[in-house]
Design an enzyme around this catalytic site. Structure first.
Site, PDB file in Angstrom:
ATOM      1  CG  HIS A  17     -19.258   9.407 -42.235  1.00  0.00           C
ATOM      2  ND1 HIS A  17     -18.011   8.825 -43.104  1.00  0.00           N
ATOM      3  CD2 HIS A  17     -18.880   8.642 -41.033  1.00  0.00           C
ATOM      4  CE1 HIS A  17     -17.184   7.991 -42.357  1.00  0.00           C
ATOM      5  NE2 HIS A  17     -17.465   8.076 -41.212  1.00  0.00           N
ATOM      6  CE  LYS A  41      -7.676   5.660 -36.244  1.00  0.00           C
ATOM      7  NZ  LYS A  41      -8.901   5.825 -36.836  1.00  0.00           N
ATOM      8  NE  ARG A  90     -20.257   1.441 -38.342  1.00  0.00           N
ATOM      9  CZ  ARG A  90     -18.999   1.274 -38.648  1.00  0.00           C
ATOM     10  NH1 ARG A  90     -18.756   1.320 -39.667  1.00  0.00           N
ATOM     11  NH2 ARG A  90     -18.070   1.372 -37.730  1.00  0.00           N
ATOM     12  CB  SER A 128     -13.782   5.298 -43.866  1.00  0.00           C
ATOM     13  OG  SER A 128     -14.584   6.289 -43.197  1.00  0.00           O
TER      14      SER A 128
HETATM   15  O1  PNS Z   1     -14.243   8.188 -36.846  1.00  0.00           O
HETATM   16  P1  PNS Z   1     -13.363   7.527 -35.759  1.00  0.00           P
HETATM   17  O2  PNS Z   1     -12.072   7.165 -36.153  1.00  0.00           O
HETATM   18  O3  PNS Z   1     -14.304   6.296 -35.175  1.00  0.00           O
HETATM   19  O4  PNS Z   1     -13.384   8.647 -34.592  1.00  0.00           O
HETATM   20  C1  PNS Z   1     -12.817   8.521 -33.490  1.00  0.00           C
HETATM   21  C2  PNS Z   1     -12.676   9.861 -32.806  1.00  0.00           C
HETATM   22  C3  PNS Z   1     -12.222  10.772 -33.353  1.00  0.00           C
HETATM   23  C4  PNS Z   1     -14.212  10.444 -32.220  1.00  0.00           C
HETATM   24  C5  PNS Z   1     -12.045   9.511 -31.265  1.00  0.00           C
HETATM   25  O5  PNS Z   1     -10.913   8.797 -31.717  1.00  0.00           O
HETATM   26  C6  PNS Z   1     -11.562  10.744 -30.470  1.00  0.00           C
HETATM   27  O6  PNS Z   1     -12.568  11.381 -30.093  1.00  0.00           O
HETATM   28  N1  PNS Z   1     -10.335  11.145 -30.601  1.00  0.00           N
HETATM   29  C7  PNS Z   1      -9.834  12.308 -29.965  1.00  0.00           C
HETATM   30  C8  PNS Z   1      -9.127  12.152 -28.788  1.00  0.00           C
HETATM   31  C9  PNS Z   1     -10.044  11.964 -27.482  1.00  0.00           C
HETATM   32  O7  PNS Z   1     -10.892  12.790 -27.465  1.00  0.00           O
HETATM   33  N2  PNS Z   1      -9.808  10.835 -26.738  1.00  0.00           N
HETATM   34  C10 PNS Z   1     -10.672  10.644 -25.670  1.00  0.00           C
HETATM   35  C11 PNS Z   1     -11.689   9.475 -25.870  1.00  0.00           C
HETATM   36  S1  PNS Z   1     -10.791   7.840 -26.101  1.00  0.00           S
END
Ligand code: PNS
Length: 160
Positions: A17, A41, A90, A128
């Protein structure tokens, strides 16, 4: 002024990150890291702990700030005055998932684009969850996170 957000769970922030943050901070004038406060989560670290750990890691990057957010990423982007969302890629498995989210986000908010940065090969295997698992079973995580984050993980894993 080009402003981007870098959203994620960051539970906890890894060197992968931090590599993405450093590179994105050179592309954009301002980068806001958004830590998702996701009630679905059960994270190891609270959202405040995750924000503080990232702040410590990026304290030398003057155009980067860190905050938490709830709700949709595109709404958070709008609130930050950003028209770009940075995500790291990745492997091909990331791409399939990320492409779907990027396309969905573009439909609900056409003025926000997703910019993918390919992860440094050094960290291509890193996540993570794997860091947490290695720490949980007593393995060495010093190659995966900063010394500050390593200390926080050990405190959490040992003390609970
Ligand atoms: O680090 P991560 O868990 O891969 O991040 C995922 C993240 C936070 C980018 C994604 O879950 C997100 O954008 N969540 C916020 C809700 C949202 O906007 N959802 C619409 C897209 S599915």
């Amino acid at each position: 002024m080009k402003t981007a957000i870098y959203p994620g769970s960051f539970d906890p922030v890894t060197l992968g990150h931090i590599d993405i943050i450093g590179r994105a901070s050179k592309i954009f004038d301002r980068l806001t890291i958004g830590v998702l406060n996701n009630s679905a989560k059960t994270p190891l670290f609270s959202v405040e702990e995750r924000v503080n750990m990232i702040r410590e890691c990026v304290k030398d990057l003057t155009n980067v700030d860190v905050t938490s957010f709830d709700g949709l990423t595109v709404d958070f982007a709008r609130k930050c005055g950003a028209n770009a969302v940075v995500r790291g890629l990745r492997a091909i498995t990331d791409f399939e998932y990320e492409l779907q989210i990027a396309q969905l986000n573009r439909v609900i908010s056409p003025d926000v684009d997703t910019v993918f940065l390919t992860t440094n090969l050094k960290y291509a295997y890193l996540s993570s969850s794997s860091v947490k698992e290695v720490a949980y079973y007593g393995g060495d995580i010093s190659h995966f996170v900063t010394p500050y984050v390593e200390k926080r993980i050990h405190e959490k894993v040992i003390k609970g």
